[in-house]
Design an enzyme around this catalytic site. Structure first.
Site, PDB file in Angstrom:
ATOM      1  CE1 TYR A 254      -2.649  33.331 -13.860  1.00 27.43           C
ATOM      2  CE2 TYR A 254      -4.469  31.788 -13.560  1.00 27.43           C
ATOM      3  CZ  TYR A 254      -3.660  32.804 -13.073  1.00 27.43           C
ATOM      4  OH  TYR A 254      -3.864  33.294 -11.802  1.00 27.43           O
TER       5      TYR A 254
ATOM      6  CG  HIS B  96      -3.159  30.629  -3.072  1.00 26.68           C
ATOM      7  ND1 HIS B  96      -1.860  30.729  -3.526  1.00 26.68           N
ATOM      8  CD2 HIS B  96      -3.917  31.334  -3.975  1.00 26.68           C
ATOM      9  CE1 HIS B  96      -1.835  31.449  -4.639  1.00 26.68           C
ATOM     10  NE2 HIS B  96      -3.053  31.828  -4.929  1.00 26.68           N
TER      11      HIS B  96
ATOM     12  CE1 TYR C 178     -53.053  48.321   4.571  1.00 24.59           C
ATOM     13  CE2 TYR C 178     -50.875  49.178   4.046  1.00 24.59           C
ATOM     14  CZ  TYR C 178     -52.245  49.248   3.937  1.00 24.59           C
ATOM     15  OH  TYR C 178     -52.805  50.250   3.189  1.00 24.59           O
TER      16      TYR C 178
ATOM     17  NE  ARG D 217     -56.452  44.957   5.073  1.00 32.13           N
ATOM     18  CZ  ARG D 217     -56.360  46.193   4.572  1.00 32.13           C
ATOM     19  NH1 ARG D 217     -56.506  46.394   3.275  1.00 32.13           N
ATOM     20  NH2 ARG D 217     -56.110  47.216   5.354  1.00 32.13           N
TER      21      ARG D 217
ATOM     22  CG  PHE E  47     -12.486  32.751 -11.280  1.00 38.42           C
ATOM     23  CD1 PHE E  47     -12.668  34.105 -11.077  1.00 38.42           C
ATOM     24  CD2 PHE E  47     -11.571  32.351 -12.242  1.00 38.42           C
ATOM     25  CE1 PHE E  47     -11.962  35.053 -11.790  1.00 38.42           C
ATOM     26  CE2 PHE E  47     -10.845  33.294 -12.962  1.00 38.42           C
ATOM     27  CZ  PHE E  47     -11.035  34.647 -12.739  1.00 38.42           C
TER      28      PHE E  47
END
Length: 538
Positions: free
Chosen positions: A57, A87, A300, A303, A352
């Site tokens: 390939y 590409h 909160y 804390r 990939f």
């Protein structure tokens, strides 16, 4: 520090990537890796560069859905260029130059394992581009993180081959690729690829890995800075220190939580402002507590700071491990390996696929958004006298009403915190089939990296506003509480902020205050000042 970094396919660290990307460190490849790249390619040239070679390939076949179409040896050079041209399909704004530098280094490091089969001349040219500062223009959109970053890496290769329409940055100027190569002294300006060269170059995860490495490094800095901001806000409300007692955190056994609690203790060490004596002082705007009572515990966002920041730290540690592995991975396809008979075998696989990076970046995104969310809750509390134990409403100067104070800038932090939440939708759960279903499942890792960067860029705005409001609160109460010293680290943080922020008793032009505060947070200057005073935080 610009000492060369030797790439060997095994030991590249996130810190190395940062040095290459942002400090201009140059790279070389280890001699043993060079020898292996040459040995592999010599075998390929001797045994496989003929029309009788087995079908492999991308070596002598088309790519993607065209994998069943044979490519003759006489057409292979043209085939390599055709892959590059077709590409180069990225769109959008170009990647920052630090990302491109990281991308080049990571690609070279992948080749050091000797499993890619490309020529050493190609590797050397890539190294020369990096070391001489030829930075390809790489559009950030167009990769789905499946066959790696095909389009972005193709744009890199278009510069490597000197294609006349490709562009690169050289010494800060964008120009055609041949001109950039010529100005950098890289010859020839037109460079031909041979069989397997192109696919080795473009079929990998190097853009994702580059962005992810820089993201992890910056996220860790922001997490430490959030500890400083939270500690300064704790000083501003004269908060309880019991919540950071090491015994509480040891029995939870969570490493990040233990580290954050230790950080807060070190930053606030020797603080008199977070003592019972300081809390006994009643501020004029404390309507809820006409007489002194022991506070017992804070809300909160103060804390549970160690628990929340610490959980995010644990997530960042996971991401660091995953990305560290990816920096030293061979991710192209096919890969070549020596078999027991001393012959090379081509193996097609899927290294990939960027799924590990996508998950890591999604987790970093959520963690940083959470750090921003709890920071926003603390700075919100600083503006509310019923939550801040009597700090002036909206942190406004006197007379209140005539002076509006800081409610609207607090609202800006809320807007950014919510924007970050919207960016947290996980890219890794999205997939869209591409290339005629040859790529029927994709990772969307590139988007995961890009939106993480948006959150990283947003977070200093929230933390900077927390710095602003916490230091404003301390400034406004100096007449009542100035005799109570700040901690070893918070004193340095406050001094650094006061150097930059022009506070006044009444309303002032807000950008003159937010600008310096956010700039200090963006640069990490307050964190640096604290660490110079008390040493590196965990």
């Amino acid at each position: 520090m610009n000492k060369d970094i030797t790439l060997d396919g095994e030991t590249l660290s996130i810190e190395d990537v940062v040095r290459i990307a942002r400090e201009g460190a140059k790279v070389a490849i280890a001699p043993v890796c060079r020898d292996e790249i040459v040995r592999v390619r010599n075998y390929i040239d001797e045994h496989w560069l003929n029309d009788d070679a087995p079908t492999v390939y991308g070596f002598n076949t088309g790519v993607g859905k065209l994998k069943d179409f044979k490519i003759s040896q006489e057409d292979n050079d043209r085939f390599q260029l055709n892959i590059v041209l077709s590409h180069c399909s990225g769109i959008g704004e170009p990647a920052p130059e630090d990302v491109v530098r990281a991308m080049l280094a990571i690609r070279v490091n992948a080749f050091c394992q000797g499993a890619s089969g490309l020529r050493i001349e190609v590797v050397d040219r890539l190294i020369e581009m990096l070391n001489k500062g030829v930075h390809p223009v790489v559009p950030l959109q167009g990769s789905v993180g499946a066959s790696g970053d095909l389009a972005p890496l193709a744009h890199v290769v278009s510069v490597l081959v000197g294609y006349e329409a490709a562009e690169a940055y050289f010494e800060g100027t964008r120009m055609p690729a041949p001109r950039a190569l010529e100005k950098a002294g890289i010859a020839p300006t037109v460079f031909a690829l041979k069989a397997k060269d192109c696919l080795a170059l473009i079929n990998g995860n190097s853009l994702c890995a580059a962005m992810a490495a820089l993201n992890v490094f910056d996220a860790e800095r922001q997490a430490k800075q959030a500890d400083v901001a939270g500690a300064l806000s704790l000083e501003a409300i004269r908060g309880e220190q019991a919540a950071f007692d090491p015994r509480i955190h040891q029995v939870r056994r969570q490493a990040g939580q233990i580290d954050v609690a230790a950080n807060v203790r070190r930053i606030t060490a020797a603080s008199a402002r977070t003592t019972e004596a300081a809390r006994e002082v009643r501020l004029p705007d404390d309507r809820l507590h006409p007489t002194y009572t022991v506070r017992v515990q804070d809300q909160y966002s103060f804390r549970c700071m160690a628990q929340v920041h610490g959980s995010c730290r644990d997530n960042l540690a996971y991401a660091r491990k995953i990305i560290g592995n990816e920096l030293n991975a061979a991710t192209d396809n096919p890969l070549v390996f020596w078999n027991p008979q001393g012959k090379l075998e081509f193996l097609s696989g899927g290294n990939f696929h960027c799924e590990p990076i996508a998950f890591a970046m999604d987790i970093v995104s959520m963690s940083l958004a959470e750090i921003g969310s709890i920071s926003e809750r603390r700075l919100f509390a600083l503006c509310d006298s019923t939550l801040s134990y009597g700090l002036p409403p909206n942190l406004a100067g006197q007379p209140a009403g005539l002076n509006s104070g800081y409610a609207v800038i607090s609202c800006s932090a809320a807007a950014i915190a919510s924007e970050n939440k919207g960016l947290c939708f996980p890219a890794s759960v999205d997939t869209i089939p591409t290339k005629s279903n040859q790529e029927d499942h994709v990772s969307m890792a590139t988007w995961a990296c890009r939106k993480t960067r948006q959150i990283i860029d947003n977070l200093p705005k929230i933390i900077g506003i927390e710095f602003l409001l916490a230091s404003r609160a301390i400034f406004l109460t100096e007449s009542q509480l100035g005799g109570f010293a700040l901690g070893a680290g918070t004193a340095k943080a406050y001094d650094r902020l006061r150097e930059a922020i022009p506070f006044q008793s009444n309303d002032g032009y807000m950008p003159a205050q937010t600008g310096p505060a956010i700039e200090l947070a963006t640069k990490g200057a307050v964190l640096d000042a604290v660490e110079r005073a008390i040493g590196k935080l965990a």
